[in-house]
Design a protein around this motif. Structure first.
Motif, mmCIF file in Angstrom:
data_model
loop_
_atom_site.group_PDB
_atom_site.id
_atom_site.type_symbol
_atom_site.label_atom_id
_atom_site.label_comp_id
_atom_site.label_asym_id
_atom_site.label_seq_id
_atom_site.Cartn_x
_atom_site.Cartn_y
_atom_site.Cartn_z
ATOM 1 N N THR A 121 -0.061 18.102 -19.615
ATOM 2 C CA THR A 121 0.984 18.963 -20.156
ATOM 3 C C THR A 121 0.813 19.178 -21.665
ATOM 4 O O THR A 121 1.193 20.231 -22.189
ATOM 5 C CB THR A 121 2.378 18.399 -19.856
ATOM 6 O OG1 THR A 121 2.463 17.045 -20.340
ATOM 7 C CG2 THR A 121 2.651 18.406 -18.366
ATOM 8 N N LEU A 124 -1.499 22.083 -21.901
ATOM 9 C CA LEU A 124 -0.825 23.337 -21.563
ATOM 10 C C LEU A 124 -0.004 23.866 -22.731
ATOM 11 O O LEU A 124 -0.049 25.055 -23.053
ATOM 12 C CB LEU A 124 0.076 23.134 -20.343
ATOM 13 C CG LEU A 124 -0.575 22.736 -19.018
ATOM 14 C CD1 LEU A 124 0.470 22.654 -17.916
ATOM 15 C CD2 LEU A 124 -1.666 23.719 -18.633
ATOM 16 N N THR A 125 0.755 22.977 -23.354
ATOM 17 C CA THR A 125 1.676 23.425 -24.396
ATOM 18 C C THR A 125 1.008 23.616 -25.752
ATOM 19 O O THR A 125 1.648 24.095 -26.688
ATOM 20 C CB THR A 125 2.830 22.410 -24.537
ATOM 21 O OG1 THR A 125 2.296 21.106 -24.826
ATOM 22 C CG2 THR A 125 3.642 22.334 -23.254
ATOM 23 N N ILE A 130 -7.690 26.112 -21.461
ATOM 24 C CA ILE A 130 -7.437 25.105 -20.439
ATOM 25 C C ILE A 130 -8.650 25.039 -19.527
ATOM 26 O O ILE A 130 -9.080 26.071 -18.983
ATOM 27 C CB ILE A 130 -6.175 25.466 -19.634
ATOM 28 C CG1 ILE A 130 -4.964 25.573 -20.570
ATOM 29 C CG2 ILE A 130 -5.920 24.450 -18.529
ATOM 30 C CD1 ILE A 130 -3.803 26.332 -19.960
ATOM 31 N N VAL A 200 1.476 27.418 -22.651
ATOM 32 C CA VAL A 200 2.001 27.474 -21.287
ATOM 33 C C VAL A 200 3.136 26.467 -21.141
ATOM 34 O O VAL A 200 2.976 25.296 -21.505
ATOM 35 C CB VAL A 200 0.889 27.155 -20.267
ATOM 36 C CG1 VAL A 200 1.447 27.146 -18.842
ATOM 37 C CG2 VAL A 200 -0.247 28.169 -20.392
ATOM 38 N N ALA A 202 5.463 23.593 -19.783
ATOM 39 C CA ALA A 202 5.122 22.429 -18.947
ATOM 40 C C ALA A 202 6.074 22.347 -17.759
ATOM 41 O O ALA A 202 6.696 21.315 -17.498
ATOM 42 C CB ALA A 202 5.187 21.158 -19.780
ATOM 43 N N THR A 440 -0.954 28.435 -15.391
ATOM 44 C CA THR A 440 -1.539 27.301 -14.662
ATOM 45 C C THR A 440 -0.427 26.394 -14.149
ATOM 46 O O THR A 440 -0.079 25.391 -14.780
ATOM 47 C CB THR A 440 -2.495 26.507 -15.567
ATOM 48 O OG1 THR A 440 -1.831 26.224 -16.807
ATOM 49 C CG2 THR A 440 -3.773 27.295 -15.842
#
Length: 544
Positions: A121, A124-125, A130, A200, A202, A440
């Motif tokens: 995560t 993602l953040t 990724i 992105v 989480a 994702t």
């Protein structure tokens, strides 16, 4: 069905819809609730009203307004973000709320910090590219078509992957990915580089919370079933709930604080799973959570230093508990009793064995109540015994949806029906993910590394390579592919882990090649008696 109030009638149902006692995304309109009340008898054939409500929206549009869309609300409820938690409301009468359990999991377990602070995560953040890996047996077909499809399962409609971490010498697989490379030597490995347009969120999808979506999808697409199939589906789903109803009431009692001795509870759970297979999924996920968050082995600590939950714990649990799980990963077959549970956990990490059954009782009971009952219900007053299909659609729509979903999967015609029903859910999932900026999605019950590619996301760049594994276990991209993720699901026949040798999806009772077995094979006597009694009534179900 609710011992604290009379059975719903048209007046009571209209009151539910108009007095504000239900949240906006759960309330049905008065006309539909009135139809349910008038048609509680299986012999009526009145056509339901064509109005928009949370179980049967009139429009396929998902994102007209996040604030008012019941479809959006259902999908949002099915997602969890441990980095920015929101406490969901729960039915009345429960001894604990979601915040109580989150505090217990995150602050009172050795691995709880990984729920919000895991490497996946954080990647993602961060907004950075990724890197993911995917194993496949269909490389030639992928090359020929130039397309990549999503698949159903715990990620609903994503292309199933595991995280990769860039290092100087190559891409290091997450421990889940390393396990896949070790146990699936006959597959080829693809590497993805997803460059999102923004960080992105989480937010992970929790498949245990998809019941309301399963039910709505069935109601919207009943016309794909014959009348006999529809009646059989309803009869079978209801039969399973009624057979397991006494234990479901035990679960609710435990969730309200009336504790059953944990050894007896575990043995009752084992028996109930034979009637209601969804309980096996809850059981497995609860035990996986217990092991991964409480483990203190050197292996677990090594993975934690890399920001990873230890996936090998629940893999050992599944494959030791169920013979043949490596061929057919079917959690409806996961049902160890108390003695077997203690033996299993002792074999994995002896120090965790004494607390496993009590944790299972407390955690599973709470989860069952929260993913089953509508928020309008009181867990202390509610009973599953004597419930009928339409009343459950109002009082326990998520539980009914899980039952319908799993019963449909054992239909002989399911391979033909698969895309009709699962693609409908996929379109909603993609719409939600796109509106939230989720390129994702990942398995949100626990952020353990099960992550996927949203094949419908329009705002990210996706590059794909065939990769080889070096002697250090790192992945080396060797051949870039000219392929594009596209918004459709793969055929069921291409998702080998989701079907058995007969082509049926996992989640059924009969074993592979068992067409000649009795239809009662593998089910309890209680369920046989209930379904047999229901089959004597010629239930006619009005088609939408």
């Amino acid at each position: 069905m609710n011992s604290g109030s009379p059975k719903p009638n048209v007046t009571a149902l209209h009151e539910l819809a108009t007095n504000g006692s239900l949240p906006a995304h759960q309330a049905m309109d008065p006309a539909t609730l009135g139809w349910i009340a008038r048609n509680r008898s299986p012999f009526t054939r009145e056509v339901p009203p064509r109005t928009e409500h949370s179980l049967m929206p009139a429009r396929p549009s998902l994102m007209d307004s996040k604030e008012t869309s019941p479809v959006y609300a259902d999908w949002d409820d099915a997602h969890t973000d441990y980095t920015s938690p929101v406490t969901r409301p729960v039915p009345a009468g429960l001894a604990e709320c979601e915040a109580d359990w989150r505090r217990r999991l995150q602050q009172e377990t050795p691995g709880g910090w990984l729920l919000a602070g895991n490497a996946m995560t954080q990647t993602l953040t961060s907004g950075r590219p990724i890197h993911l890996m995917h194993t496949t047996t269909a490389l030639d077909a992928i090359r020929a078509s130039g397309q990549l499809y999503g698949s159903s399962g715990c990620l609903v409609a994503a292309l199933y992957c595991a995280p990769l971490t860039p290092e100087r010498a190559g891409l290091r697989p997450h421990n889940l990915g390393a396990y896949l490379l070790q146990t699936k030597p006959h597959t080829r490995t693809l590497v993805f580089e997803i460059t999102p347009d923004a960080p992105v969120p989480a937010k992970g999808v929790d498949y245990l919370r998809l019941g309301r979506i399963h039910l709505r999808t069935y109601l919207r697409h009943r016309s794909f079933l014959t009348g006999d199939e529809d009646a059989r589906l309803r009869r079978s789903a209801l039969g399973r709930i009624r057979a397991a109803a006494p234990f479901m009431d035990v679960l609710l009692a435990n969730a309200t604080g009336k504790r059953t001795p944990y050894a007896a509870f575990t043995d009752q759970l084992r028996a109930a799973i034979q009637d209601f297979p969804f309980l096996g999924y809850l059981y497995f996920e609860v035990l996986s959570e217990y092991l991964m968050l409480h483990s203190a082995t050197a292996e677990t600590k090594t993975y934690a230093q890399a920001g990873e939950l230890n996936n090998r714990l629940y893999k050992r649990l599944a494959h030791t508990a169920v013979k043949g799980m490596e061929q057919l990963f079917d959690l409806s077959r996961f049902h160890p009793g108390y003695d077997h549970l203690v033996e299993l956990v002792t074999g994995i990490e002896p120090g965790l064995a004494p607390g496993a059954a009590a944790y299972t009782r407390d955690r599973l009971s709470h989860l069952f109540a929260t993913v089953s009952l509508d928020l309008s219900q009181d867990a202390e007053a509610f009973t599953f015994q004597g419930a009928d299909f339409d009343a459950l659609a109002v009082a326990a729509p998520s539980l009914l949806g899980q039952a319908v979903f799993r019963e449909m999967r054992i239909f002989e015609r399911y391979p033909q029906l698969y895309l009709a029903f699962e693609q409908a859910k996929a379109l909603e999932a993609w719409g939600y993910w796109n509106s939230e900026g989720i390129a994702t999605p990942f398995n949100g019950f626990l952020p353990k590394g099960e992550i996927g590619v949203n094949p419908a996301y329009p705002k990210s760049r996706c590059r794909v390579w065939v990769a080889e594994t070096c002697e250090r276990g790192l992945l080396q991209p060797v051949d870039e592919l000219d392929v594009t993720p596209v918004p459709r699901l793969a055929e069921l026949s291409m998702t080998a882990m989701r079907r058995d040798a007969t082509g049926r999806a996992t989640g059924h009772i009969r074993s592979a090649g068992a067409r000649s077995l009795s239809p009662w094979h593998g089910t309890s006597l209680a369920y046989k008696k209930i379904l047999d009694a229901q089959s004597r009534v010629n239930i006619e179900v009005p088609q939408p």
